[in-house]
Design a protein around this motif. Sequence first.
Motif, short mmCIF file in Angstrom:
data_model
loop_
_atom_site.label_atom_id
_atom_site.label_comp_id
_atom_site.label_asym_id
_atom_site.label_seq_id
_atom_site.Cartn_x
_atom_site.Cartn_y
_atom_site.Cartn_z
N GLU A 129 12.08 -5.06 -11.41
CA GLU A 129 11.59 -4.05 -12.19
C GLU A 129 11.12 -2.89 -11.57
OE1 GLU A 129 9.85 -5.09 -15.78
OE2 GLU A 129 11.02 -7.15 -15.93
N ASP A 130 11.30 -1.79 -11.59
CA ASP A 130 10.88 -0.39 -10.97
C ASP A 130 9.48 -0.29 -11.32
OD1 ASP A 130 13.40 0.19 -10.20
OD2 ASP A 130 13.83 1.86 -11.52
N THR A 131 8.91 -0.74 -12.23
CA THR A 131 7.40 -0.50 -12.49
C THR A 131 6.59 -1.70 -11.90
OG1 THR A 131 7.90 -1.77 -14.62
CG2 THR A 131 7.90 0.48 -14.89
N LYS A 132 7.11 -2.74 -11.48
CA LYS A 132 6.49 -3.70 -10.77
C LYS A 132 6.18 -3.37 -9.32
CE LYS A 132 7.35 -7.49 -13.68
NZ LYS A 132 7.89 -8.93 -13.79
N THR A 133 5.09 -4.06 -8.64
CA THR A 133 4.81 -3.77 -7.17
C THR A 133 5.69 -5.07 -6.68
OG1 THR A 133 2.90 -5.32 -7.10
CG2 THR A 133 2.56 -2.88 -7.76
N LEU A 134 5.70 -5.06 -5.24
CA LEU A 134 6.49 -5.99 -4.60
C LEU A 134 5.78 -7.20 -4.73
CD1 LEU A 134 7.40 -4.00 -1.44
CD2 LEU A 134 8.77 -4.68 -3.49
N GLN A 135 4.31 -7.04 -4.92
CA GLN A 135 3.71 -8.45 -4.80
C GLN A 135 3.85 -9.06 -6.31
OE1 GLN A 135 -0.58 -7.78 -4.50
NE2 GLN A 135 -1.18 -9.91 -3.96
N ASP A 136 3.97 -8.27 -7.26
CA ASP A 136 4.34 -8.80 -8.65
C ASP A 136 5.58 -9.47 -8.50
OD1 ASP A 136 1.86 -7.52 -9.69
OD2 ASP A 136 3.04 -5.57 -10.52
N THR B 201 26.27 -4.62 5.16
CA THR B 201 25.00 -3.69 5.32
C THR B 201 23.69 -4.71 5.27
OG1 THR B 201 26.01 -1.65 4.67
CG2 THR B 201 23.68 -1.51 5.22
N THR B 202 22.99 -4.53 6.33
CA THR B 202 21.53 -5.28 6.45
C THR B 202 20.59 -4.21 6.90
OG1 THR B 202 22.72 -7.45 6.97
CG2 THR B 202 20.40 -7.05 7.38
N ILE B 203 19.47 -3.96 6.04
CA ILE B 203 18.43 -3.21 6.57
C ILE B 203 17.17 -4.07 6.67
CG2 ILE B 203 17.02 -1.36 5.56
CD1 ILE B 203 19.57 -0.31 4.03
N PHE B 204 16.44 -3.83 7.82
CA PHE B 204 15.13 -4.33 7.92
C PHE B 204 14.04 -3.39 7.70
CE2 PHE B 204 18.03 -7.30 10.20
CZ PHE B 204 17.34 -8.55 9.84
N THR B 205 13.00 -3.48 6.68
CA THR B 205 11.85 -2.89 6.45
C THR B 205 10.78 -3.37 6.03
OG1 THR B 205 11.53 -0.66 5.27
CG2 THR B 205 12.46 -2.56 4.19
N ASP B 206 9.54 -2.81 6.12
CA ASP B 206 8.56 -3.18 5.80
C ASP B 206 7.65 -2.48 5.00
OD1 ASP B 206 7.83 -1.18 7.66
OD2 ASP B 206 6.03 -2.17 8.46
N ALA B 207 6.95 -2.89 4.17
CA ALA B 207 6.00 -2.15 3.04
C ALA B 207 4.74 -2.84 2.59
CB ALA B 207 6.99 -1.82 1.83
N LYS B 208 3.80 -2.09 2.13
CA LYS B 208 2.71 -2.64 1.66
C LYS B 208 2.90 -3.85 0.32
CE LYS B 208 -0.07 -0.63 4.55
NZ LYS B 208 -0.46 -1.32 6.00
N GLU B 209 1.85 -4.52 0.36
CA GLU B 209 2.25 -5.36 -1.08
C GLU B 209 2.16 -4.53 -2.47
OE1 GLU B 209 -0.76 -8.21 -0.47
OE2 GLU B 209 0.34 -9.63 0.78
N ASN B 210 1.41 -3.56 -2.39
CA ASN B 210 1.21 -2.71 -3.54
C ASN B 210 2.07 -1.68 -3.63
OD1 ASN B 210 0.14 -1.20 -1.63
ND2 ASN B 210 -1.75 -0.56 -2.55
N THR B 211 3.26 -1.72 -2.80
CA THR B 211 4.37 -0.80 -3.15
C THR B 211 5.02 -0.87 -4.12
OG1 THR B 211 4.61 -0.38 -0.66
CG2 THR B 211 6.48 0.20 -1.83
N SER B 212 5.55 -0.11 -5.11
CA SER B 212 6.36 -0.36 -6.26
C SER B 212 7.73 -0.37 -5.87
CB SER B 212 6.09 0.84 -7.33
OG SER B 212 6.82 1.63 -6.85
#
Length: 97
Positions: free
Chosen positions: A52-59, A12-23
């Motif tokens: 880690e769940d608490t980090k943002t994608l940017q982190d 399975t491959t999922i392509f998605t986008d999100a904001k940098e500040n999304t956790s």
Amino acid sequence: MDIYMMIRRQKTTIFTDAKENTSVAELKRILEGILKVAPENQKLLKDETEMEDTKTLQDCGLTSSTAQAHKPATLVLCFRQEDGKCATPFRMDDCHL
């Protein structure tokens, strides 16, 4: 800014986008809507390191300059099994992009 991701689990491959500040926790909730697997039973890995769940994608090192639409960041998803261990995902080496 938007970041683009390719999330892989077995075939399975999922392509998605999100904001940098999304956790990471928010990203798992998005995946729950697609895959019907609760966030607590998901594990996301980037470069073989658990996110880690608490980090943002940017982190976690995902930025608009490193995860672009034409070259998305690759993440690996695995699910927790009944014994509490995560199912072994495919190796990052198997991902030829």
